[in-house]
Design an enzyme around this catalytic site. Sequence first.
Site, PDB file in Angstrom:
ATOM      1  N   GLU A  88      98.834 -14.133  65.227  1.00 36.67           N
ATOM      2  CA  GLU A  88      98.332 -12.824  65.721  1.00 36.67           C
ATOM      3  C   GLU A  88      99.444 -12.362  66.650  1.00 36.67           C
ATOM      4  OE1 GLU A  88      94.517 -11.978  67.427  1.00 36.67           O
ATOM      5  OE2 GLU A  88      95.103  -9.653  67.390  1.00 36.67           O
ATOM      6  N   GLY A 112      94.764 -16.852  75.958  1.00 34.31           N
ATOM      7  CA  GLY A 112      93.575 -17.544  76.220  1.00 34.31           C
ATOM      8  C   GLY A 112      93.172 -18.500  74.925  1.00 34.31           C
ATOM      9  N   GLU A 122      91.154 -16.486  67.312  1.00 35.77           N
ATOM     10  CA  GLU A 122      90.056 -16.587  66.233  1.00 35.77           C
ATOM     11  C   GLU A 122      90.488 -16.976  64.884  1.00 35.77           C
ATOM     12  OE1 GLU A 122      91.309 -13.769  67.751  1.00 35.77           O
ATOM     13  OE2 GLU A 122      91.255 -11.923  66.311  1.00 35.77           O
ATOM     14  N   ASN A 123      91.395 -17.572  64.713  1.00 37.67           N
ATOM     15  CA  ASN A 123      91.816 -18.007  63.116  1.00 37.67           C
ATOM     16  C   ASN A 123      90.497 -18.373  62.431  1.00 37.67           C
ATOM     17  OD1 ASN A 123      94.461 -18.110  64.234  1.00 37.67           O
ATOM     18  ND2 ASN A 123      94.009 -20.095  65.215  1.00 37.67           N
ATOM     19  N   HIS A 170      83.449 -15.069  72.639  1.00 39.55           N
ATOM     20  CA  HIS A 170      84.529 -14.195  72.290  1.00 39.55           C
ATOM     21  C   HIS A 170      85.068 -14.586  70.798  1.00 39.55           C
ATOM     22  CE1 HIS A 170      87.442 -10.888  72.613  1.00 39.55           C
ATOM     23  NE2 HIS A 170      88.247 -11.745  72.132  1.00 39.55           N
ATOM     24  N   GLU A 171      85.650 -15.587  70.549  1.00 47.96           N
ATOM     25  CA  GLU A 171      86.440 -16.063  69.523  1.00 47.96           C
ATOM     26  C   GLU A 171      85.535 -16.142  68.485  1.00 47.96           C
ATOM     27  OE1 GLU A 171      89.297 -15.255  69.734  1.00 47.96           O
ATOM     28  OE2 GLU A 171      89.684 -15.603  71.989  1.00 47.96           O
ATOM     29  N   GLU A 226      88.943  -5.874  69.230  1.00 43.93           N
ATOM     30  CA  GLU A 226      89.275  -6.446  70.551  1.00 43.93           C
ATOM     31  C   GLU A 226      88.193  -5.691  71.520  1.00 43.93           C
ATOM     32  OE1 GLU A 226      90.196  -9.152  71.098  1.00 43.93           O
ATOM     33  OE2 GLU A 226      91.783  -9.514  69.447  1.00 43.93           O
TER      34      GLU A 226
HETATM   35  N1  BES Z   1      92.932 -12.258  69.271  1.00 43.90           N
HETATM   36  C1  BES Z   1      93.085 -12.500  70.545  1.00 43.90           C
HETATM   37  C2  BES Z   1      94.167 -13.648  70.717  1.00 43.90           C
HETATM   38  C3  BES Z   1      95.543 -13.073  70.768  1.00 43.90           C
HETATM   39  C4  BES Z   1      95.972 -12.335  71.870  1.00 43.90           C
HETATM   40  C5  BES Z   1      96.392 -12.968  69.780  1.00 43.90           C
HETATM   41  C6  BES Z   1      97.137 -11.589  71.969  1.00 43.90           C
HETATM   42  C7  BES Z   1      97.654 -12.483  69.701  1.00 43.90           C
HETATM   43  C8  BES Z   1      97.901 -11.780  71.010  1.00 43.90           C
HETATM   44  C9  BES Z   1      91.908 -13.396  71.077  1.00 43.90           C
HETATM   45  O1  BES Z   1      90.675 -12.991  70.217  1.00 43.90           O
HETATM   46  C10 BES Z   1      91.625 -12.709  72.539  1.00 43.90           C
HETATM   47  O2  BES Z   1      91.557 -11.605  72.630  1.00 43.90           O
HETATM   48  N2  BES Z   1      91.825 -13.624  73.626  1.00 43.90           N
HETATM   49  C11 BES Z   1      91.743 -13.402  74.855  1.00 43.90           C
HETATM   50  C12 BES Z   1      90.655 -13.943  75.635  1.00 43.90           C
HETATM   51  C13 BES Z   1      89.198 -13.284  75.123  1.00 43.90           C
HETATM   52  C14 BES Z   1      88.139 -13.675  76.064  1.00 43.90           C
HETATM   53  C15 BES Z   1      89.353 -11.791  76.011  1.00 43.90           C
HETATM   54  C16 BES Z   1      92.988 -13.970  75.500  1.00 43.90           C
HETATM   55  O3  BES Z   1      93.769 -14.635  74.748  1.00 43.90           O
HETATM   56  O4  BES Z   1      93.282 -13.722  76.654  1.00 43.90           O
HETATM   57 ZN    ZN Z   2      89.994 -11.198  71.022  1.00 43.52          ZN
END
Ligand code: BES
Ligand code: ZN
Length: 869
Positions: A129, A268, A271-272, A304-305, A327
């Site tokens: 992603e 962080g 969510e694959n 979250h994931e 998101e």
């Molecule tokens: N889908 C995102 C991960 C992501 C972020 C992929 C940016 C590609 C680019 C994941 O679900 C996410 O939002 N992760 C957050 C943490 C969450 C608790 C808000 C993160 O990685 O900071």
């Molecule tokens: Zn997310």
Amino acid sequence: MNIAANPVIEADQTIYLKDYQKPSFLVDTIDLNIQVFDDHTVVSTKLVMQRQTAGDLVLLGRDLELQSITINGKQLAENEYVLDAEQLVISNAPDQATIETIVKIHPESNTQLEGLYQAAGDLFVTQNEPEGFRKITFYPDRPDVLSVFTTRVEADKKFPVLLANGNLIEKGEAGEGRHYATWQDPTKKPAYLFACVIGDLAVLKDSYVTSEGRNVALEIYAEEKDIPKCHIAMEALKHSMRWDEEHYGRPYDLDNYMIVATSAFNMGAMENKGLNIFNTSCVLADEEFTTDAAIMRVQSVIAHEYFHNWTGNRITCRDWFQLCLKEGLTVFRDQSFSEDLQSAAVQRIDDVAVLKAHQFPEDSGPLSHPPRPDHFVEINNFYTATVYEKGAEINRMMATLLGKEKFRAGTDEYFRRHDGQAVTVEDWVAALTAGSGVDLSAFLIWYNQPGTPKLEAQGEYDAAKQTYRLSLKQSLKTHPKYPNLKAVPIPVALALFDAHSGEQLSLNCESLFENGVKDGVYLFDQDAATIEFTDVTSKPVVSLLRNFSAPVNLEFNYSDEELAFLLQHETNGFNQWQATQTLLDRILLNDHPADIYIQAMLNTVPSLIAHDPLLVSRLFDVPTEGYLASRIDADYQPQVIQEKRNALLDTLARAFGAQAKEIYLSLDPKSQADFSQAMGTRALKNIMLTMIARQGDESAFELAEQQFKNTANMSERLGALRVLVWNDAPQAEKALIDFYLRFKDEALSMDQWFMIQAAHPKADAETIAYLTSHPDYDLGVPNRIRAVSGGLNANPVNTWSFGVQHFIDLAKYLDEKNPIVGSRLLQVLSRWYTLAEPQRSEVKAQLEALKPIVKSKNVSETLSSMLSV
Ligand code: BES
Ligand code: ZN
């Protein structure tokens, strides 16, 4: 603001929401064969494609060495397709096209941590992603193309773990010391949710039975030594699975759920489908090695994931402009989950603190954009606080307005209508509207325009008529790119209190929204409006925006005494905290005297400690220098803010006098029944320890030394270390060495060690140089960079002096090596234009000088936006 700041970017590379077109081909199935070797990887792909509309067959691909391509079994000649750095286009493809490609890629030298990359010696992982999949193979890499994935992964047996999404359908020998595993994911998904993992990892196993009776195998993969730190995450996973069944009626849909931890991760977690990949910082949790805050974070990121499985995976985004659809909703869901884990008020306080510290400044500066942007150059630059946090607030406002039952009816309708689809923000709001029977379409305005609305309120009590009238006005700062700003619907949750008894009054007012909740909520959706409360027998104290019912800047002419009243009498813990923050804003930014605040704290704190230590610890929050800076739009002088804040902290510490030590000595985290109370006790103890030190009482150092030595808890150990190090106590050096020797093989603990030193209030360029040239500093590991840079930035006086060069150098270096992280770190400097002269011009010149040097879309877009003020 000057909009055409970077004509090259504006003209060439900007992508607009209005240009969205359906893909001309869909992919029914994709078969991947990924063969990993030491110095390269071969990816063979078979796509069964079907025409949907007229147009070229477009496969996106980046940094791929094409070895061969066939269509319907026939080799394609070089003149039958056009290949450039971004895509492969076949013009006259038949309506049914089976395309087979073989490409060579280099995960072993991929430092960008996007696509397939070698994360450590014995681990390969993916991050796709938003647009990483095109770095693995040629594919219509866009979220509205959903397909069934079958994945064969093959590697040397020194990598015993071979994982991909879905069910394991076959595994076996592949000759020459190699083996393979084939996985099939039965649910259609976009390519950004594809994942595979090749490595040598240990695993923690558990299982879960869904409300539908499906038995799900749960697995968390990590380094052997870290397996004991995976139990909290495992419990949080099971808890999340139950929570989503109970609160949203959403059971899990596959037979397994795997999580893989890696220290080399830009974000962080991800969510694959059925195979989440996590930064170790968001999965490993253990009192001995990680802080209480990190433990809370792990639980919320796991949730979250997991929640994305329904909001993101089963229902995904039509295009990346809709990112906040998944998101914003998923953050709202994980925040609600966390409110059930600890005190709901404190969770709300922490979430709003993040919103105000990051999203509000972003939305008032050059990087401001709507939660659903309408154009971008590099989508990676739009994983922002606005998309996430403001996106979550929009969902929260709608949920507040609807109340539990109607909101649930709305989400049920969303899942009923759109399961299996790639949809838009409009689809979400329409489903909520249809399901709840309440027209929410006005909330679309929130998604489409930038800026934090200002909400001005005025109260007027009429003793003769026994009425209280509340007048409201809303406005937004003009924005050159968004000329037609409209009034937004603002749910104003409020309460009235009897000024003498402190009792909450019942509300007699016709205008309030009926949502089945006892709080009064007024839906303010005009430019201006007045509402009237009747039967108010004496002049009341009003409490507005309870629980922060809308992401706005409230201006209400509370007297300091009224705020002190709310601090003592408000029953909504969030607004109690908000009262302290408003008072502190006035003291620190408008030179109000501190005595009313201090007195209110002295009146409130001691009696509240036994009852809610966690909330008390938050009442001691004093806005950070960074937050205060974000409230200043011009002539910002970091030094002045620092001095004022320090003076206030000194006054507060003095006012608590001997009580600080008494409270410190009386608190015993071990005697607390649950984790959240124990966490509160530890937080409060650390605050008291800091105060004792601030009083100049050197016994603080002995207390800190004892605390440091006698604990097995990281929050206690770090709290003590911080007091020693930040005060240059005689015991500091020994404690730092002790910490180092104890934790040198624990990356997450070491991040804290770096952070504490970088955040030393008297840290200077030499301190930072010592840390960045330390053998354990590693520019290949984003967590370590963030530890030092984040620590440095805790001290804006440093950020805006030698820190400017630090961040520019990082951006320069990461521009090629890891532009996603480079771009994010550069944003630390985005409020340069608020500085007082001559600093403002100096920093501007430094940023201008960076412009011709950077090449990545990520860093150049950020830089050009930053300079467009
Ligand atoms: N889908 C995102 C991960 C992501 C972020 C992929 C940016 C590609 C680019 C994941 O679900 C996410 O939002 N992760 C957050 C943490 C969450 C608790 C808000 C993160 O990685 O900071
Ligand atoms: Zn997310």
